[in-house]
Design a protein around this motif. Structure first.
Motif, PDB file in Angstrom:
ATOM      1  N   MET A 156      19.076   0.713   8.189  1.00 55.37           N
ATOM      2  CA  MET A 156      18.626   1.578   7.131  1.00 55.37           C
ATOM      3  C   MET A 156      17.146   1.328   6.911  1.00 55.37           C
ATOM      4  O   MET A 156      16.663   0.229   7.124  1.00 55.37           O
ATOM      5  N   GLN A 157      16.436   2.344   6.521  1.00 51.14           N
ATOM      6  CA  GLN A 157      15.005   2.230   6.239  1.00 51.14           C
ATOM      7  C   GLN A 157      14.825   2.472   4.752  1.00 51.14           C
ATOM      8  O   GLN A 157      15.230   3.520   4.235  1.00 51.14           O
ATOM      9  N   ILE A 158      14.220   1.492   4.060  1.00 52.96           N
ATOM     10  CA  ILE A 158      14.084   1.597   2.615  1.00 52.96           C
ATOM     11  C   ILE A 158      12.652   1.388   2.169  1.00 52.96           C
ATOM     12  O   ILE A 158      11.861   0.761   2.871  1.00 52.96           O
ATOM     13  N   GLU A 159      12.359   1.929   1.002  1.00 51.85           N
ATOM     14  CA  GLU A 159      11.062   1.730   0.363  1.00 51.85           C
ATOM     15  C   GLU A 159      11.186   0.572  -0.618  1.00 51.85           C
ATOM     16  O   GLU A 159      12.288   0.098  -0.899  1.00 51.85           O
ATOM     17  N   ALA A 160      10.071   0.157  -1.176  1.00 48.99           N
ATOM     18  CA  ALA A 160      10.042  -0.961  -2.115  1.00 48.99           C
ATOM     19  C   ALA A 160      10.625  -0.539  -3.459  1.00 48.99           C
ATOM     20  O   ALA A 160       9.917  -0.193  -4.390  1.00 48.99           O
ATOM     21  N   ASP A 161      11.928  -0.574  -3.556  1.00 46.93           N
ATOM     22  CA  ASP A 161      12.640  -0.174  -4.764  1.00 46.93           C
ATOM     23  C   ASP A 161      13.824  -1.138  -4.916  1.00 46.93           C
ATOM     24  O   ASP A 161      14.639  -1.271  -3.998  1.00 46.93           O
ATOM     25  N   ALA A 162      13.909  -1.800  -6.065  1.00 46.95           N
ATOM     26  CA  ALA A 162      14.972  -2.783  -6.301  1.00 46.95           C
ATOM     27  C   ALA A 162      16.362  -2.168  -6.131  1.00 46.95           C
ATOM     28  O   ALA A 162      17.298  -2.849  -5.705  1.00 46.95           O
ATOM     29  N   ARG A 163      16.500  -0.879  -6.441  1.00 43.38           N
ATOM     30  CA  ARG A 163      17.804  -0.224  -6.273  1.00 43.38           C
ATOM     31  C   ARG A 163      18.188  -0.143  -4.802  1.00 43.38           C
ATOM     32  O   ARG A 163      19.360  -0.268  -4.444  1.00 43.38           O
ATOM     33  N   LEU A 164      17.194   0.038  -3.942  1.00 40.57           N
ATOM     34  CA  LEU A 164      17.475   0.090  -2.515  1.00 40.57           C
ATOM     35  C   LEU A 164      17.770  -1.300  -1.965  1.00 40.57           C
ATOM     36  O   LEU A 164      18.588  -1.456  -1.048  1.00 40.57           O
ATOM     37  N   ALA A 165      17.127  -2.324  -2.528  1.00 42.28           N
ATOM     38  CA  ALA A 165      17.462  -3.709  -2.157  1.00 42.28           C
ATOM     39  C   ALA A 165      18.918  -3.991  -2.530  1.00 42.28           C
ATOM     40  O   ALA A 165      19.656  -4.627  -1.770  1.00 42.28           O
ATOM     41  N   ALA A 166      19.337  -3.499  -3.691  1.00 43.88           N
ATOM     42  CA  ALA A 166      20.725  -3.673  -4.121  1.00 43.88           C
ATOM     43  C   ALA A 166      21.680  -2.949  -3.171  1.00 43.88           C
ATOM     44  O   ALA A 166      22.779  -3.435  -2.888  1.00 43.88           O
ATOM     45  N   ALA A 167      21.258  -1.797  -2.666  1.00 41.07           N
ATOM     46  CA  ALA A 167      22.080  -1.064  -1.702  1.00 41.07           C
ATOM     47  C   ALA A 167      22.234  -1.872  -0.411  1.00 41.07           C
ATOM     48  O   ALA A 167      23.329  -1.940   0.164  1.00 41.07           O
ATOM     49  N   ALA A 168      21.155  -2.496   0.036  1.00 43.73           N
ATOM     50  CA  ALA A 168      21.233  -3.358   1.220  1.00 43.73           C
ATOM     51  C   ALA A 168      22.178  -4.526   0.948  1.00 43.73           C
ATOM     52  O   ALA A 168      22.973  -4.913   1.812  1.00 43.73           O
ATOM     53  N   GLY A 169      22.107  -5.072  -0.256  1.00 39.71           N
ATOM     54  CA  GLY A 169      23.020  -6.142  -0.639  1.00 39.71           C
ATOM     55  C   GLY A 169      24.464  -5.677  -0.635  1.00 39.71           C
ATOM     56  O   GLY A 169      25.370  -6.413  -0.228  1.00 39.71           O
ATOM     57  N   GLY A 170      24.690  -4.452  -1.079  1.00 37.24           N
ATOM     58  CA  GLY A 170      26.040  -3.893  -1.066  1.00 37.24           C
ATOM     59  C   GLY A 170      26.576  -3.757   0.353  1.00 37.24           C
ATOM     60  O   GLY A 170      27.756  -4.043   0.616  1.00 37.24           O
ATOM     61  N   ALA A 171      25.726  -3.326   1.265  1.00 36.07           N
ATOM     62  CA  ALA A 171      26.139  -3.218   2.666  1.00 36.07           C
ATOM     63  C   ALA A 171      26.449  -4.606   3.232  1.00 36.07           C
ATOM     64  O   ALA A 171      27.436  -4.787   3.956  1.00 36.07           O
ATOM     65  N   ALA A 172      25.620  -5.591   2.892  1.00 34.38           N
ATOM     66  CA  ALA A 172      25.861  -6.962   3.353  1.00 34.38           C
ATOM     67  C   ALA A 172      27.191  -7.468   2.804  1.00 34.38           C
ATOM     68  O   ALA A 172      27.961  -8.135   3.508  1.00 34.38           O
ATOM     69  N   ARG A 173      27.466  -7.142   1.547  1.00 32.59           N
ATOM     70  CA  ARG A 173      28.738  -7.537   0.920  1.00 32.59           C
ATOM     71  C   ARG A 173      29.921  -6.911   1.661  1.00 32.59           C
ATOM     72  O   ARG A 173      30.931  -7.566   1.918  1.00 32.59           O
ATOM     73  N   TYR A 174      29.804  -5.643   2.004  1.00 29.02           N
ATOM     74  CA  TYR A 174      30.867  -4.956   2.735  1.00 29.02           C
ATOM     75  C   TYR A 174      31.157  -5.657   4.062  1.00 29.02           C
ATOM     76  O   TYR A 174      32.310  -5.920   4.404  1.00 29.02           O
ATOM     77  N   PHE A 175      30.094  -5.965   4.822  1.00 28.02           N
ATOM     78  CA  PHE A 175      30.272  -6.626   6.120  1.00 28.02           C
ATOM     79  C   PHE A 175      30.892  -8.010   5.940  1.00 28.02           C
ATOM     80  O   PHE A 175      31.732  -8.428   6.736  1.00 28.02           O
TER      81      PHE A 175
END
Length: 137
Positions: free
Chosen positions: A1-20
């Motif tokens: 995924m490609q994200i911009e500097a936004d804490a909400r997008l960091a949280a989304a990356a964390g959610g994906a990591a949690r899923y895996f």
């Protein structure tokens, strides 16, 4: 995924990591610690994005024995910039010897951190080792 500097997008990356992590069979605190580490690493990497290179690429890989999250960014090719403090490797203020204090609790869910540069791209790879799973019939 490609994200911009936004804490909400960091949280989304964390959610994906949690899923895996959940899909790999990790449980409870191990999942939460892994997710927290991924979010924190994303936020730290955001500080090094520039107008010329405003995106952070986050890739997730599940292998038989580990999970990996790679954070890649163009620009400043010093991959460890700022991540030494996140990992607890930077000298701490108030520490008379100025010596590193050891791994940060933020990265407690990470078993290995690797830094590299490739073709002008700084890559930080977080690894969590897991027990190999056997395929279900």
């Amino acid at each position: 995924m490609q994200i911009e500097a936004d804490a909400r997008l960091a949280a989304a990356a964390g959610g994906a990591a949690r899923y895996f992590a959940d899909a790999a069979g990790l449980e409870g605190p191990a999942i939460t610690d892994w997710q927290t580490a991924v979010v924190a690493a994303c936020k730290e990497a955001f500080a090094h994005l520039t107008q010329e290179h405003p995106h952070l690429d986050v890739s997730f890989t599940r292998l038989a024995d580990r999970l990996e999250v790679a954070l890649s960014r163009e620009g400043d090719t010093s991959p460890a910039v700022g991540l030494d403090s996140l990992a607890g490797l930077a000298p701490q203020s108030g520490n008379p010897q100025g010596k590193p204090q050891g791994r940060s609790p933020v990265l407690g869910g990470v078993d290995r951190v690797q830094y590299e540069t490739r073709d002008g791209i700084a890559v930080t790879r977080l690894t969590k080792y897991i027990a190999p799973t056997t395929p279900r019939c």
